[in-house]
Structures are given as C-alpha cells and as structure tokens.
Design a protein around this motif. Structure first.
Motif, PDB file in Angstrom:
ATOM      1  N   UNK B  35       0.833  -1.207   0.000  1.00 17.80           N
ATOM      2  CA  UNK B  35       0.000   0.000   0.000  1.00 17.80           C
ATOM      3  C   UNK B  35       0.866   1.255   0.000  1.00 17.80           C
ATOM      4  N   UNK B  39       1.182   4.347  -3.039  1.00 14.25           N
ATOM      5  CA  UNK B  39       0.374   5.289  -2.265  1.00 14.25           C
ATOM      6  C   UNK B  39      -0.682   5.973  -3.139  1.00 14.25           C
ATOM      7  N   UNK B  41      -1.719   5.197  -6.325  1.00 15.13           N
ATOM      8  CA  UNK B  41      -2.606   4.349  -7.114  1.00 15.13           C
ATOM      9  C   UNK B  41      -3.510   3.473  -6.255  1.00 15.13           C
ATOM     10  N   UNK B  42      -3.091   3.150  -5.024  1.00 18.28           N
ATOM     11  CA  UNK B  42      -3.846   2.165  -4.263  1.00 18.28           C
ATOM     12  C   UNK B  42      -4.214   2.631  -2.856  1.00 18.28           C
ATOM     13  N   UNK B  43      -3.244   3.177  -2.101  1.00 18.53           N
ATOM     14  CA  UNK B  43      -3.501   3.463  -0.691  1.00 18.53           C
ATOM     15  C   UNK B  43      -4.532   4.582  -0.530  1.00 18.53           C
ATOM     16  N   UNK B  44      -4.350   5.675  -1.270  1.00 17.86           N
ATOM     17  CA  UNK B  44      -5.277   6.802  -1.138  1.00 17.86           C
ATOM     18  C   UNK B  44      -6.669   6.431  -1.666  1.00 17.86           C
ATOM     19  N   UNK B  45      -6.758   5.767  -2.871  1.00 15.98           N
ATOM     20  CA  UNK B  45      -8.097   5.337  -3.317  1.00 15.98           C
ATOM     21  C   UNK B  45      -8.764   4.372  -2.334  1.00 15.98           C
TER      22      UNK B  45
END
Lengths: 200, 200
Positions: B35, B39, B41-45
């Motif tokens: 994640x 950050x 591409x994946x963690x924030x979404x």
C-alpha cells in the motif's frame, strides 16, 4: 463476472482490496463482507487507520526506510551509529525482518530493488549513489541482499563501486536455516553449510 | 515480536489488516508495504473507498442483503417478485454467489448463520421470524443452505416452522459439480448423484 449486488461503493472496495498481495477477487469479496459485518470493530477503525497512515507515512531521506518521520527513527538514533555497521537490504520488508530478528544497534540502507537488466532496472534506479555517499561514515557494510542471481549481481556491482573506499564489505552467511531439516534443503545450501562448518 | 520500525500509525494499520480473512501478521505487513509503495494508485483510493463504504453500507431490512439502500436493489425490483421464488441462504456471500451464477429473477432471505447449539446459536439469533412473515408472499421457498450438518438441521427446523403455510419448500440438488471429476468426489455425493440421475 458482473456483480449485480452491493452497489458501486462496495464493488469498488472489493476491487481495491483484491489488489493487495495475498488477496484476489474471491478473497477480496470475503474480506469486504467481513469488514461490513464487523463495521464498528474493524471497518471504521481500518478506515481511520488508513487515513492516518496516508497522512503520516514518509520515506526516510537518508536510508529509504518507511516511517512517520524523516530521517526515520533508526537514522535519528545516535546509538545506532556506535557499531559502525551499515546493513544494505533490497527492500523495507527485509529491514523490518532484520529488526524483528533483534540484530542489535545497526543502521540500514534500502536499495529499493536489485539490478535486473531484463526488467530494465539499472544502477540509477536503485539508491546506490546515496549508499556510496554514506559508506565512508561506517566501518563495515553488510550486503544483506537476497541469495538470488539478481541479488548477488547487485552485491558484486556494489562491491566494485566501493573498491578503494577502505570500508570492509561482508555478506550474510549461507547455511542450514535454524529449525531446518537437511532432507528438505537444496544441494547448494548443504555444500555451503559444510564448507563453512564451525567447531561444536 | 515487537516491531521497532514504522511508527504507531503503520503498526496499527498492519494489525487491523492482519484481521482480514485470508491475511495474517506476515501478509498484513506485506500488504501495508505494498500500500505504501503504491500510495497514489492504491492506498489513497482505498482509504477513500473505505470511508465512502462506511458511510453508504446498509443491511436490507427486508432480506438481510448488504447494499447502499434499504430495501436493497433486489427487494426494490418488482420483476424479482414475478417468479414467486424466495431463496433462503445462510450468508450474504451465498447470495452474491447465486447472483453471480445468474439464476434469474428471484428474491433472497439471508438467515445470518445456521442453528448451532454448540456455538450457542438458536432460532432467535437467525432471521427466521422475518422469513415466516415473508413466506406467504411467495409460491416456493428454496432452502439453499450449505450441505453441512448445521445447514441441514436449520433446513429441517425451517421446514417444520413453515408446515401448514401452504408454500412449497425445496432444496438445491445434490450431484456432481460441473467440471468435477468423479475420482475426487466423496461417496455421499456420488451415491446422491446416482439416485438423482436424469435421462441423457
């Protein structure tokens, strides 16, 4: 397959969770159902923890470790410099694994990968220049890269670049894993373990 | 094992992710590192999707399905009533699985578990009373509970409670799974499949 149930919010959550390592579409769906069932105990705390982590996480400017401060807790700790040991790892996961092993007061340098011409990863894609700048501050550099072809290539490359710097370069010992059974070990490990045998 | 690295925000995120089905402490840590690396591409979404889902998710008052509206999309769809079929399942996961199978215009009733005296689960812990109230609106009730001892006990209990209501009660067929090899099937399934054989 389209999923007629759940609404777009749930569908999107499933898709994002499915992209975590170890999860797929099916287990992602199971995870979302579990989250929804444990809304108060798990889903709301997880949402809050993710928000906090997004805001807090930093990559350490010095070593590449992940922390909530930069320089990270390890780089900021003066006791860590006393042993003069700098452990070079491929990834933050390796750093964490070594810390869990309680190897003592050392500092780390995270390369961010290994040299891999086939995948287009060259020296400039790794934090090797930063390592060369840090090296003179330490008495020994331990190349704790994985025992793979790429890992060993990277170790050789770093050794070449550090030649003449006067710093001692070492690597992790090969041998029988603690708790391992000889029967299940490959021949390479066994012959290395025999060569490096120690007095009982 | 204590983890000296990462800070409390990261440590808490690892602990919460480790509690998802299919993940443990080790894979939870791997997931958090993944994640952090992805950050943007994946963690924030994912953080945003979780916040949205926490706010949006509702349990359908009528059937127990999970959706962002209550009554859920299935209960609100008048075409779903036309077949007169009500499929009783243990869990929302089973409902989703049947929907993915495209079984057509049916309604569902989620029991929320199965009778299990050993685990202290009695009839009042499941939505059986709600099912009895809904039953007269349907012409056929399919007990699509799992083929386990508890599932079958629950099916028998529901059949007893529905006796005299005039509604037809059916269950899923036992037999060889599509694509399954006879060699790997248990004797119970094979003998049921032979008993229920159909013309070729």
């Amino acid at each position: 397959m389209a999923n007629a149930t759940g609404g777009p919010e749930i569908e999107q959550l499933i898709q994002l969770l499915s992209r975590l390592p170890g999860l797929g579409p099916r287990s992602g769906r199971r995870a979302v159902l579990h989250l929804i069932k444990k809304k108060e105990q798990l889903m709301i705390p997880l949402a809050a923890a993710l928000d906090r982590a997004v805001a807090a996480v930093k990559v350490c400017d010095a070593c590449g470790n992940i922390d909530t401060v930069s320089p990270c807790t390890i780089c900021a700790d003066p006791r860590r410099a006393e042993t003069g040991l700098l452990i070079v790892v491929e990834d933050v996961a390796d750093l964490w694994a070594l810390e869990r092993a309680g190897i003592g007061q050392v500092r780390y340098h995270v390369l961010g990968g290994v040299l891999s011409p086939l995948d287009g990863v060259g020296p400039d894609d790794l934090s090797i220049d930063k390592l060369l700048k840090r090296a003179p501050d330490y008495s020994e550099i331990v190349l704790a890269v994985n025992a793979t072809v790429e890992g060993q290539t990277t170790a050789h490359y770093i050794t070449d670049r550090l030649a003449g710097s006067g710093v001692t370069i070492t690597r992790l010992a090969h041998g029988v894993p603690v708790g391992g059974e000889l029967d299940y070990l490959d021949e390479g490990t066994l012959s290395q373990a025999l060569k490096a045998r120690t007095k009982f």
